[in-house]
Design a protein around this motif. Structure first.
Motif, mmCIF file in Angstrom:
data_model
loop_
_atom_site.group_PDB
_atom_site.id
_atom_site.type_symbol
_atom_site.label_atom_id
_atom_site.label_comp_id
_atom_site.label_asym_id
_atom_site.label_seq_id
_atom_site.Cartn_x
_atom_site.Cartn_y
_atom_site.Cartn_z
ATOM 1 N N THR A 108 0.734 -0.925 -0.002
ATOM 2 C CA THR A 108 -0.001 0.280 -0.462
ATOM 3 C C THR A 108 0.586 1.237 0.026
ATOM 4 N N PHE A 109 0.507 1.975 -1.108
ATOM 5 C CA PHE A 109 1.319 3.077 -1.415
ATOM 6 C C PHE A 109 1.022 4.859 -0.767
ATOM 7 N N GLY A 110 1.925 5.635 -0.493
ATOM 8 C CA GLY A 110 1.453 6.822 -0.228
ATOM 9 C C GLY A 110 1.358 7.275 -1.496
ATOM 10 N N GLN A 111 1.102 8.865 -1.611
ATOM 11 C CA GLN A 111 0.368 9.826 -2.409
ATOM 12 C C GLN A 111 2.394 9.707 -3.081
ATOM 13 N N GLY A 112 3.418 10.116 -2.472
ATOM 14 C CA GLY A 112 4.948 10.610 -2.971
ATOM 15 C C GLY A 112 4.221 11.884 -2.545
ATOM 16 N N THR A 113 5.699 11.925 -2.157
ATOM 17 C CA THR A 113 6.306 13.326 -2.222
ATOM 18 C C THR A 113 7.503 13.566 -3.179
ATOM 19 N N ILE A 114 7.274 14.924 -3.571
ATOM 20 C CA ILE A 114 8.311 15.448 -4.904
ATOM 21 C C ILE A 114 9.256 15.891 -4.189
ATOM 22 N N LEU B 32 4.301 -11.525 -9.388
ATOM 23 C CA LEU B 32 4.205 -10.453 -10.676
ATOM 24 C C LEU B 32 2.973 -9.132 -9.884
ATOM 25 N N TYR B 33 2.992 -7.939 -9.511
ATOM 26 C CA TYR B 33 2.497 -7.336 -9.603
ATOM 27 C C TYR B 33 1.637 -6.144 -10.685
ATOM 28 N N TRP B 34 0.305 -5.653 -10.391
ATOM 29 C CA TRP B 34 -0.161 -5.089 -11.589
ATOM 30 C C TRP B 34 -0.296 -3.645 -10.470
ATOM 31 N N TYR B 35 0.501 -2.724 -11.065
ATOM 32 C CA TYR B 35 -0.372 -1.583 -10.210
ATOM 33 C C TYR B 35 -1.251 -0.077 -10.842
ATOM 34 N N ARG B 36 -1.461 1.134 -10.635
ATOM 35 C CA ARG B 36 -1.555 1.951 -11.563
ATOM 36 C C ARG B 36 -0.984 3.207 -11.111
ATOM 37 N N GLN B 37 -1.239 4.354 -11.222
ATOM 38 C CA GLN B 37 -0.512 5.245 -11.039
ATOM 39 C C GLN B 37 -1.394 6.458 -11.761
ATOM 40 N N SER B 38 -2.241 6.878 -11.256
ATOM 41 C CA SER B 38 -3.053 8.049 -11.839
ATOM 42 C C SER B 38 -2.690 9.614 -11.411
ATOM 43 N N LEU B 39 -2.913 10.111 -12.229
ATOM 44 C CA LEU B 39 -2.484 11.739 -12.561
ATOM 45 C C LEU B 39 -2.781 12.270 -11.003
ATOM 46 N N GLY B 40 -1.239 12.749 -10.268
ATOM 47 C CA GLY B 40 -1.145 13.113 -9.232
ATOM 48 C C GLY B 40 -1.460 12.483 -8.169
ATOM 49 N N GLN B 41 -1.214 10.664 -8.499
ATOM 50 C CA GLN B 41 -1.913 10.393 -7.503
ATOM 51 C C GLN B 41 -0.775 8.860 -6.867
ATOM 52 N N GLY B 42 -0.805 8.113 -6.119
ATOM 53 C CA GLY B 42 0.104 7.595 -5.854
ATOM 54 C C GLY B 42 -0.054 5.687 -6.222
ATOM 55 N N LEU B 43 0.623 4.990 -6.227
ATOM 56 C CA LEU B 43 0.012 3.542 -6.604
ATOM 57 C C LEU B 43 -1.163 2.788 -5.814
ATOM 58 N N GLU B 44 -1.846 2.921 -7.013
ATOM 59 C CA GLU B 44 -2.613 1.992 -6.613
ATOM 60 C C GLU B 44 -2.334 0.658 -7.270
ATOM 61 N N PHE B 45 -3.046 -0.652 -5.820
ATOM 62 C CA PHE B 45 -2.704 -1.910 -6.128
ATOM 63 C C PHE B 45 -4.044 -2.395 -7.387
ATOM 64 N N LEU B 46 -3.739 -3.289 -7.963
ATOM 65 C CA LEU B 46 -4.896 -3.599 -8.980
ATOM 66 C C LEU B 46 -4.869 -4.992 -8.411
ATOM 67 N N ILE B 47 -3.611 -5.666 -8.925
ATOM 68 C CA ILE B 47 -3.755 -7.800 -9.285
ATOM 69 C C ILE B 47 -2.922 -7.786 -8.079
ATOM 70 N N TYR B 48 -2.203 -9.791 -7.883
ATOM 71 C CA TYR B 48 -0.928 -9.995 -7.708
ATOM 72 C C TYR B 48 -1.345 -11.280 -7.972
ATOM 73 N N PHE B 49 0.046 -12.129 -8.655
ATOM 74 C CA PHE B 49 -0.339 -13.584 -8.801
ATOM 75 C C PHE B 49 1.096 -13.730 -7.772
#
Lengths: 119, 111
Positions: A108-114, B32-49
């Motif tokens: 579980t990640f935080g939002q990040g700090t630049i 193996l993991y998939w995450y996504r990062q939307s604009l201005g957001q942190g990394l969001e967990f999707l799925i894990y094998f």
């Protein structure tokens, strides 16, 4: 529900000074914490980690401190260098690696700090 | 290869189309993991094998998202009927004993 929070979206530091990046978490089941660094157009790269049985882990210029009672961790970079300028993410896991070879499970990640380090 | 490889690096697609994103993990990495990062957001967990275990799909945002991992190696993330909110950088990572190794990601833009 943001279980891992980095409340400072950005930090600016002079070269040679200390950079302190902070992270708070809410889930008491987390027992392993990691810091990642990310440059634009690249994937995050692992920096340093700490398990909940420790309160400090040091690797060169990077030190991570964990305060379990406060559910708070911080990354100290000293001395800071311009090449340290990047986005820093803290992450937490409820799994510990074991000798048989495993992963940390999902992080579980935080939002990040630049972080910007000025010459 | 030496690292996690993702393809394509960039993908622009029209709303409503399906897309497939590919991940080649580091050889020998069981997770193996998939995450996504939307604009201005942190990394969001999707799925894990993890090895031969059933995947942890708890992070998939809707049933339009699916992923498979063939032969314990290559993984494909499929997004059906893409929406504009699917626009993000999709990151794949693999691990064994050490911390994750991430790929450079696929930047998906839905127009």
């Amino acid at each position: 529900d943001q279980q891992v929070k980095q409340n400072s979206p950005s930090l600016s530091v002079q070269e040679g000074r200390i950079s302190i990046l902070n992270c708070d978490y809410t889930n008491s089941m987390f027992d392993y914490f990691l810091w990642y660094k990310k440059y634009p157009a690249e994937g995050p790269t692992f920096l340093i980690s700490i398990s909940s049985i420790k309160d400090k882990n040091e690797d060169g210029r990077f030190t991570v401190f964990l305060n379990k009672s406060a559910k708070h961790l911080s990354l100290h970079i000293v001395p800071s260098q311009p090449g340290d300028s990047a986005v820093y993410f803290c992450a937490a896991s409820g799994s510990l690696p074991y000798a048989g070879g495993t992963s940390y499970g999902k992080l579980t990640f935080g939002q990040g700090t630049i972080l910007t380090v000025h010459p | 290869g030496a690292g996690v490889s993702q393809s394509p690096s960039n993908k622009v697609t029209e709303k409503g189309k399906d897309v497939e994103l590919r991940c080649d993990p580091i050889s020998g990495h069981t997770a193996l993991y998939w995450y996504r990062q939307s604009l201005g957001q942190g990394l969001e967990f999707l799925i894990y094998f993890q090895g031969n275990s059933a995947p942890d799909k708890s992070g998939l945002p809707s049933d339009r998202f699916s992923a498979e991992r063939t032969g314990g190696s290559v993984s494909t993330l499929t997004i059906q009927r893409t929406q504009q909110e699917d626009s993000a950088v999709y990151l794949c990572a693999s691990s064994w004993r050490e911390g994750y190794t991430f790929g450079s990601g696929t930047r998906l833009t839905v127009v």
